[in-house]
Write a protein that holds these residues in place. Structure first.
Motif, PDB file in Angstrom:
ATOM      1  N   ARG A   2      -7.279  10.671  16.651  1.00  0.00           N
ATOM      2  CA  ARG A   2      -6.061  10.452  15.893  1.00  0.00           C
ATOM      3  C   ARG A   2      -5.803   8.951  15.711  1.00  0.00           C
ATOM      4  O   ARG A   2      -5.358   8.529  14.637  1.00  0.00           O
ATOM      5  N   ARG A   3      -6.047   8.182  16.746  1.00  0.00           N
ATOM      6  CA  ARG A   3      -5.824   6.738  16.631  1.00  0.00           C
ATOM      7  C   ARG A   3      -6.799   6.115  15.639  1.00  0.00           C
ATOM      8  O   ARG A   3      -6.439   5.208  14.885  1.00  0.00           O
ATOM      9  N   ALA A   7      -5.653   4.162  12.409  1.00  0.00           N
ATOM     10  CA  ALA A   7      -6.113   2.793  12.146  1.00  0.00           C
ATOM     11  C   ALA A   7      -6.746   2.702  10.768  1.00  0.00           C
ATOM     12  O   ALA A   7      -6.538   1.720  10.038  1.00  0.00           O
ATOM     13  N   ALA A   8      -7.521   3.710  10.377  1.00  0.00           N
ATOM     14  CA  ALA A   8      -8.116   3.722   9.043  1.00  0.00           C
ATOM     15  C   ALA A   8      -7.035   3.773   7.972  1.00  0.00           C
ATOM     16  O   ALA A   8      -7.147   3.121   6.921  1.00  0.00           O
ATOM     17  N   LEU A  30       2.640  -6.204   7.681  1.00  0.00           N
ATOM     18  CA  LEU A  30       3.154  -5.024   8.388  1.00  0.00           C
ATOM     19  C   LEU A  30       2.043  -4.058   8.785  1.00  0.00           C
ATOM     20  O   LEU A  30       1.918  -3.710   9.975  1.00  0.00           O
ATOM     21  N   PRO A  31       1.197  -3.592   7.853  1.00  0.00           N
ATOM     22  CA  PRO A  31       0.079  -2.735   8.293  1.00  0.00           C
ATOM     23  C   PRO A  31      -0.927  -3.470   9.171  1.00  0.00           C
ATOM     24  O   PRO A  31      -1.612  -2.841   9.976  1.00  0.00           O
ATOM     25  N   PHE A  32      -1.008  -4.787   9.021  1.00  0.00           N
ATOM     26  CA  PHE A  32      -1.895  -5.551   9.914  1.00  0.00           C
ATOM     27  C   PHE A  32      -1.446  -5.411  11.363  1.00  0.00           C
ATOM     28  O   PHE A  32      -2.258  -5.148  12.254  1.00  0.00           O
ATOM     29  N   ALA A  33      -0.144  -5.605  11.602  1.00  0.00           N
ATOM     30  CA  ALA A  33       0.361  -5.512  12.975  1.00  0.00           C
ATOM     31  C   ALA A  33       0.118  -4.120  13.551  1.00  0.00           C
ATOM     32  O   ALA A  33      -0.357  -3.973  14.686  1.00  0.00           O
ATOM     33  N   ALA A  36      -3.817  -3.511  13.978  1.00  0.00           N
ATOM     34  CA  ALA A  36      -4.408  -4.226  15.112  1.00  0.00           C
ATOM     35  C   ALA A  36      -4.073  -3.532  16.421  1.00  0.00           C
ATOM     36  O   ALA A  36      -4.929  -3.403  17.318  1.00  0.00           O
ATOM     37  N   TRP A  37      -2.841  -3.070  16.550  1.00  0.00           N
ATOM     38  CA  TRP A  37      -2.423  -2.348  17.754  1.00  0.00           C
ATOM     39  C   TRP A  37      -3.253  -1.081  17.927  1.00  0.00           C
ATOM     40  O   TRP A  37      -3.678  -0.743  19.027  1.00  0.00           O
ATOM     41  N   LEU A  38      -3.500  -0.377  16.831  1.00  0.00           N
ATOM     42  CA  LEU A  38      -4.262   0.874  16.900  1.00  0.00           C
ATOM     43  C   LEU A  38      -5.740   0.618  17.200  1.00  0.00           C
ATOM     44  O   LEU A  38      -6.353   1.338  18.001  1.00  0.00           O
TER      45      LEU A  38
END
Length: 425
Positions: A2-3, A7-8, A30-33, A36-38
């Protein structure tokens, strides 16, 4: 699983944001943050695919548009054209009568923003000589004389740096998933792929120099650092951290590399190899202290330049004394971030070096300093004076860094604190 899927999806959103027109591409942060976390929490095989895929696709997506917020690439194209004609790039400014035969309708045409008495051009500051060092000039000469070719070349350097970071971190026993902080960073895609800044090539060399230094290869590391400095001057800020181990070897190798690439130009153009650098510093307001935005809040203008010099000299000494030679990127990031906070430039591409250092292992909150330049760069669109935007942008970044430092200190001193997230280490 799921992660990985999430991330994809974040990568897809990031790609879409970079394709937005106007200034909306800044939403890519925003999607970068989130991405990166994912990625930091996916398996390494999946993370490798995501990091490399993003490292290729994101700068290519940014390159789909003409340069959005910089015209430096037109100077690159011109310098390359002049060199291919057998003329040293430091010898004449673009507006010189001697270079008039090399003008064409692509770079020189009515309505272009930069005008001299005999024409208008897309090349910035056409009445002054080039400012770029010899390795960059060699790259300009080697590339086809088209803006798109430069965008693709710098996108390739950005992708190569992401791959190098993955390999370097793995070989040094670090978490290679940190490479996502470079490969997915919107600043990297925009300033390498879209604006085609030569800093992308300099940062690739700087990343290689750090790897060599961390593995104890002081001489080769110093030589590669010298080549990075001879591509763009900003990698010189890494020197205090790299001098912790075998400083004489590092200095000798770096100086030898710089001298070797400058020598042919010195023989051809003499002192003109300095180009427009002194004039640039004066134009940007650093000579009279006008540009030191944060220092200007607390000091009269006459004292800001000496105070800036003192702060940066003190930082350099502390970095040199305290740098871990096995992990020089942490101390180097402090040097680079301090310089950005003091100088408060309105040019985001200067921060590419800091993004690379964060990916190596410097605290992730330094990315706030990297992003701070976008506010003064677009100050006019927001109805702000540049100095006001500098103070707001870099002031907020400094506050964010200090908050991150306080949080880190609290977590390390608390026996019952939760595990620190991977990118905060």
């Amino acid at each position: 699983m799921r992660r990985t899927a999430a991330a994809a999806a974040a990568l897809a959103l990031l790609l879409g944001a970079l394709l937005l027109p106007g200034r909306w591409y800044l939403l890519a942060w925003l999607p970068f943050a989130a991405g990166a976390w994912l990625v930091a929490r996916t398996g390494r095989r999946a993370a490798l695919v995501l990091v490399l895929l993003g490292g290729v696709l994101l700068p290519l997506a940014a390159a789909a548009h003409p340069p959005n917020s910089s015209d430096d690439v037109y100077r690159y194209v011109w310098d390359g054209r002049v060199q291919r004609a057998g003329i040293d790039p430091y010898r004449y400014p673009p507006a010189a009568p001697e270079l008039r035969p090399f003008r064409d309708d692509t770079l020189w045409h009515p309505g272009a923003p930069w005008c001299v008495p005999d024409g208008c051009t897309l090349i910035n500051r056409p009445a002054v000589p080039t400012i770029y060092p010899p390795v960059a000039e060699a790259l300009f000469a080697a590339l086809p004389g088209r803006v798109g070719a430069f965008q693709l070349a710098m996108a390739a350097f950005a992708a190569a740096t992401g791959a190098l970071l993955w390999l370097a971190l793995r070989s040094l026993g670090r978490d290679p998933r940190r490479a996502v902080l470079w490969s997915w960073c919107p600043l990297v895609a925009l300033e390498a792929g879209n604006n085609a800044h030569a800093d992308a090539a300099a940062v690739f060399l700087a990343a290689l120099a750090l790897l060599l230094a961390a593995r104890g290869r002081a001489g080769p590391g110093g030589a590669v650092l010298g080549l990075a400095i001879a591509t763009k001057l900003t990698p010189a800020l890494l020197a205090p951290a790299l001098l912790r181990r075998r400083p004489v070897a590092v200095l000798a190798a770096a100086a030898g590399a710089v001298a070797a690439v400058y020598l042919p130009h010195v023989l051809a153009a003499g002192p003109k190899v300095l180009g427009y650098l002194p004039g640039y510093l004066h134009e940007e307001g650093y000579a009279d202290g006008a540009r030191f935005a944060l220092l200007g809040l607390v000091l009269p203008r006459a004292f800001t330049a000496p105070a800036a010099a003192l702060i940066l000299a003190t930082t350099a000494v502390l970095v040199w004394r305290r740098a871990d030679p096995d992990r020089p990127w942490r101390a180097a990031a402090a040097m680079v971030a301090a310089t950005l906070l003091v100088a408060a430039p309105a040019y985001p591409w200067y921060a590419l070096l800091l993004v690379m250092l964060v990916a190596y292992g410097a605290p992730a909150e330094w990315l706030a300093v990297a992003a701070a330049a976008y506010l003064p760069q677009f100050a006019g669109d927001l109805g702000l004076a540049t100095s006001t935007a500098q103070r707001l942008g870099y002031g907020a970044a400094l506050a964010f860094v200090l908050a991150g430092l306080a949080l880190r200190t609290t977590r390390r001193t608390s026996e019952t604190s939760p595990r620190v997230a991977p990118f905060m280490l």
